[in-house]
Design a protein around this motif. Structure first.
Motif: not given
Length: 514
Positions: A194-195, A236-240, A221-228
């Motif tokens: 979360g930014r 997290i589940e839906q992102w990765i 995949r965790l490092k690719s997470i980009d959300m507020d």
């Protein structure tokens, strides 16, 4: 392109603002911090002078996130009274080093030299000590917010087994896993998600057991997470996950430390997010949806029987209404004569086709289930039982649905509750409606067609690169010892082959030597 460039420019500008280096003037540093946070009411700034010296200091923290007793007794009091016991150096850098190394007795302590370090620290329960004349600060871990006590998990109750469940505090959750796995190879890798929320996320795994490619893929995949922000591990589940269009969850969640620990010992990783008791297990396969920790706590005969029942329950949950629709609407000749006459007599006077009957009762059951889940626990159970009985009986007496349809829907609902993985049970409920549409359109041929389509989808589905349908397909025969059938514990000496663990032999030898 312009928009992208503008966003990058904006992001860079924001990052630069957050990374402002600290200056040597205490007042300017405090002003910058207040300006950055827009002077919130809960920001506490305590300025003081070290007794017997001319050194001006300031302690900064957010009220409600810290342990005030720890700050008063371990930080402020230690700094104030130290001059009574020993002479402090006049030179400020030496003073800083002495405070850092000898005087402040907080265990988790570090240095910071940017505004970003300071803001991240105090927003996560740390206390920052400024010294006038220095452009570096001491950041001390003083977290002290209220948290829920450890309780039995509500979504995964068992008759036999530990009564402990994960809580919202990530440190407590890590301790619960450490208590189960006292191995020096247990690793906890920290990430921030979360930014704006900058929540702490920890990946737990067993080094020397987990396959490096699985760990590498999870990290990527965790490092690719980009959300507020990530308020819950579902984000997290839906992102990765591998396919967000699939109705099936590709990462299972659990509230149970024993289940998460068992997954780690198998060669999987668990993802713990601060602020939620639901921990993700990666990778997960369809077979894991039918497994419960209780299977291993009872004898193998009981564990195997219960697993068979779950597979049978899954079949009922998905196919029973569709089979009823197909047989009554298209294939009456396949029903034994006596049963056919009995069904015909119960449907006498019902104005709707079987499909409409099933849809009405199915939707009503989903509404009751949803209402029961949202209401307080005692009222919810009452609403579910009374609502089901009253509506079912009233519908039969009004000749809107047949009694057999009420039995079919009730059996389907009970079967869907028999699955230990709630997220998979929801998916089966969704898939059931596809089968019902197919049965109403093409009869048994429609059911077979949808069944083939779902099988094709499942065998192409992956979870963190691992086939979702394994060990059925690709086939790992040795892993079938713990699939539909649960073999005796002394026979479960190998970790699952489809995970390709670095150390294939399980430590659990059931009391036998290797």
């Amino acid at each position: 392109m312009k928009r992208t460039r503008k966003q990058k420019s904006k992001k860079t500008e924001t990052d630069e603002d957050f990374s402002i280096e600290l200056v040597k003037e205490l007042d300017k540093n405090l002003d910058n911090l207040k300006k950055m946070l827009e002077e919130p009411n809960d920001l506490v700034v305590r300025e003081f002078t070290i007794r017997g010296s001319k050194h001006n200091c300031a302690v900064v923290y957010i009220d409600g996130l810290v342990n005030k007793e720890l700050i008063d007794n371990t930080i402020i009091k230690s700094v104030q009274v130290v001059n009574e016991r020993k002479e402090l150096p006049e030179e400020k850098t030496e003073l800083f080093n002495e405070l850092y190394q000898e005087i402040i007795s907080v265990s988790d302590i570090k240095k910071g030299n940017t505004l970003d370090d300071v803001s991240n620290g105090i927003l996560y329960g740390s206390t920052v000590l400024y010294i006038d004349g220095l452009d570096v600060v001491i950041i001390m871990d003083t977290k002290g917010w209220e948290s829920r006590a450890i309780e039995e998990p509500m979504s995964e109750a068992v008759i036999r087994g530990p009564r402990e469940g994960f809580v919202e505090n990530i440190r407590t959750n890590m301790v619960l896993i450490r208590r189960n796995i006292q191995d020096p190879n247990l690793r906890f890798k920290t990430h921030h998600v979360g930014r704006r929320s900058k929540k702490v996320l920890v990946v737990a795994y067993l080094a020397g057991v987990i396959h490096p490619d699985i760990l590498k893929e999870i990290t990527r995949r965790l490092k690719s997470i980009d959300m507020d922000a990530a308020p819950e591990s579902g984000y997290i589940e839906q992102w990765i996950e591998d396919s967000y269009l699939s109705p099936f969850p590709q990462l299972f969640n659990t509230e149970r430390p024993d289940k998460a620990s068992a997954a780690i010992l198998q060669g999987k990783a668990v993802i713990i997010l601060d602020g939620t008791p639901f921990v993700l297990v990666a990778p997960s396969t369809l077979g894991n949806a039918f497994q419960s920790p209780e299977d291993y706590y009872e004898r193998w005969t009981i564990g195997s029987l219960v697993r068979f029942l779950r597979y049978f329950a899954a079949f009922i949950a998905m196919f029973l209404p569709a089979l009823y629709i197909a047989l009554v609407s298209y294939h009456q000749g396949m029903i034994p004569s006596k049963l056919a006459f009995s069904l015909a007599s119960t449907r006498d006077g019902v104005p709707f086709p079987a499909f409409v009957e099933a849809m009405m009762m199915g939707v009503t059951m989903e509404l009751l289930r949803e209402a029961g889940a949202r209401l307080p626990k005692t009222i919810g159970q009452t609403i579910g039982i009374v609502g089901g009985l009253v509506i079912g009986e009233a519908a039969v007496q009004a000749s809107i649905v047949s009694p057999v349809m009420v039995i079919v829907v009730a059996l389907t609902a009970i079967a869907s509750f028999s699955l230990p993985a709630y997220s998979v049970a929801i998916s089966f409920r969704l898939v059931r409606f596809f089968f019902m549409f197919a049965a109403a359109t093409l009869g048994l041929y429609g059911i077979i067609l949808v069944y083939i389509m779902i099988n094709i989808h499942i065998v192409n589905l992956k979870s963190i690169g691992v086939p979702y349908s394994t060990p059925f397909a690709p086939t790992f025969l040795k892993d079938w010892l713990d699939l539909v059938f649960r073999a005796p514990i002394p026979m479960l000496t190998k970790r699952p082959g489809y995970l390709k663990p670095t150390d294939r032999t399980s430590a659990d030898k059931g009391g036998k030597e290797k």
